[in-house]
Design a protein around this motif. Structure first.
Motif, PDB file in Angstrom:
ATOM      1  N   ASP A 152       0.853  -1.191   0.000  1.00  0.00           N
ATOM      2  CA  ASP A 152       0.000   0.000   0.000  1.00  0.00           C
ATOM      3  C   ASP A 152       0.886   1.237   0.000  1.00  0.00           C
ATOM      4  N   LEU A 153       0.261   2.411  -0.018  1.00  0.00           N
ATOM      5  CA  LEU A 153       1.035   3.653  -0.080  1.00  0.00           C
ATOM      6  C   LEU A 153       1.899   3.882   1.148  1.00  0.00           C
ATOM      7  N   SER A 154       1.403   3.498   2.311  1.00  0.00           N
ATOM      8  CA  SER A 154       2.219   3.710   3.513  1.00  0.00           C
ATOM      9  C   SER A 154       3.472   2.839   3.464  1.00  0.00           C
ATOM     10  N   HIS A 155       3.353   1.630   2.920  1.00  0.00           N
ATOM     11  CA  HIS A 155       4.519   0.757   2.755  1.00  0.00           C
ATOM     12  C   HIS A 155       5.518   1.400   1.791  1.00  0.00           C
ATOM     13  N   LEU A 156       5.016   1.948   0.681  1.00  0.00           N
ATOM     14  CA  LEU A 156       5.868   2.633  -0.283  1.00  0.00           C
ATOM     15  C   LEU A 156       6.589   3.814   0.363  1.00  0.00           C
ATOM     16  N   HIS A 157       5.858   4.635   1.104  1.00  0.00           N
ATOM     17  CA  HIS A 157       6.459   5.802   1.764  1.00  0.00           C
ATOM     18  C   HIS A 157       7.520   5.389   2.776  1.00  0.00           C
ATOM     19  N   ARG A 158       7.231   4.375   3.577  1.00  0.00           N
ATOM     20  CA  ARG A 158       8.220   3.903   4.572  1.00  0.00           C
ATOM     21  C   ARG A 158       9.481   3.383   3.876  1.00  0.00           C
ATOM     22  N   ALA A 159       9.306   2.634   2.804  1.00  0.00           N
ATOM     23  CA  ALA A 159      10.451   2.081   2.090  1.00  0.00           C
ATOM     24  C   ALA A 159      11.290   3.195   1.454  1.00  0.00           C
ATOM     25  N   PHE A 160      10.639   4.189   0.848  1.00  0.00           N
ATOM     26  CA  PHE A 160      11.368   5.322   0.276  1.00  0.00           C
ATOM     27  C   PHE A 160      12.148   6.053   1.369  1.00  0.00           C
ATOM     28  N   ARG A 161      11.485   6.336   2.464  1.00  0.00           N
ATOM     29  CA  ARG A 161      12.131   7.072   3.555  1.00  0.00           C
ATOM     30  C   ARG A 161      13.339   6.284   4.071  1.00  0.00           C
ATOM     31  N   HIS A 162      13.174   4.975   4.224  1.00  0.00           N
ATOM     32  CA  HIS A 162      14.261   4.136   4.762  1.00  0.00           C
ATOM     33  C   HIS A 162      15.444   4.049   3.786  1.00  0.00           C
TER      34      HIS A 162
END
Length: 109
Positions: free
Chosen positions: A75-85
């Protein structure tokens, strides 16, 4: 290199990759013991980098939801967390940085 070329088209589970290279799953993980990232972290980083490349190339022509699904994020939150990490930036910040870079080139050119 195999992951980078085939990340969207093959099963990247440790078992599948080990089978592809005719090694055990244990051996696959041993190969990554001396690397800075584990096998799982490497797969995620390759997915994030590929998604970021698509994000830059598509520049708003596709949704983040589409890119998340395309690159296997749940989902989008997973995408955002992965980008941030992995990149230290959200997808929007990646685009903002690209816009700023292009504007600087236009001013200089």
């Amino acid at each position: 290199h195999h992951l980078e070329r085939h990340i969207r088209f093959v099963d990247t589970s440790p078992a599948a990759i080990a089978r592809h290279f005719a090694i055990s799953v244990r051996k696959l993980h041993q190969v990554f013991e001396s690397a800075p990232l584990t096998y799982g972290q490497t797969v995620m980083r390759v997915r994030v980098l590929a998604c970021a490349d698509d994000l830059r190339a598509e520049r708003g022509r596709v949704t983040l939801t589409h890119l998340a699904a395309k690159w296997g994020f749940s989902d989008l939150s997973h995408l955002h967390r992965a980008f941030r990490h992995h990149l230290g930036q959200t997808p929007r910040e990646v685009l903002t940085q690209l816009d700023a870079t292009e504007a600087a080139w236009e001013r200089a050119g």
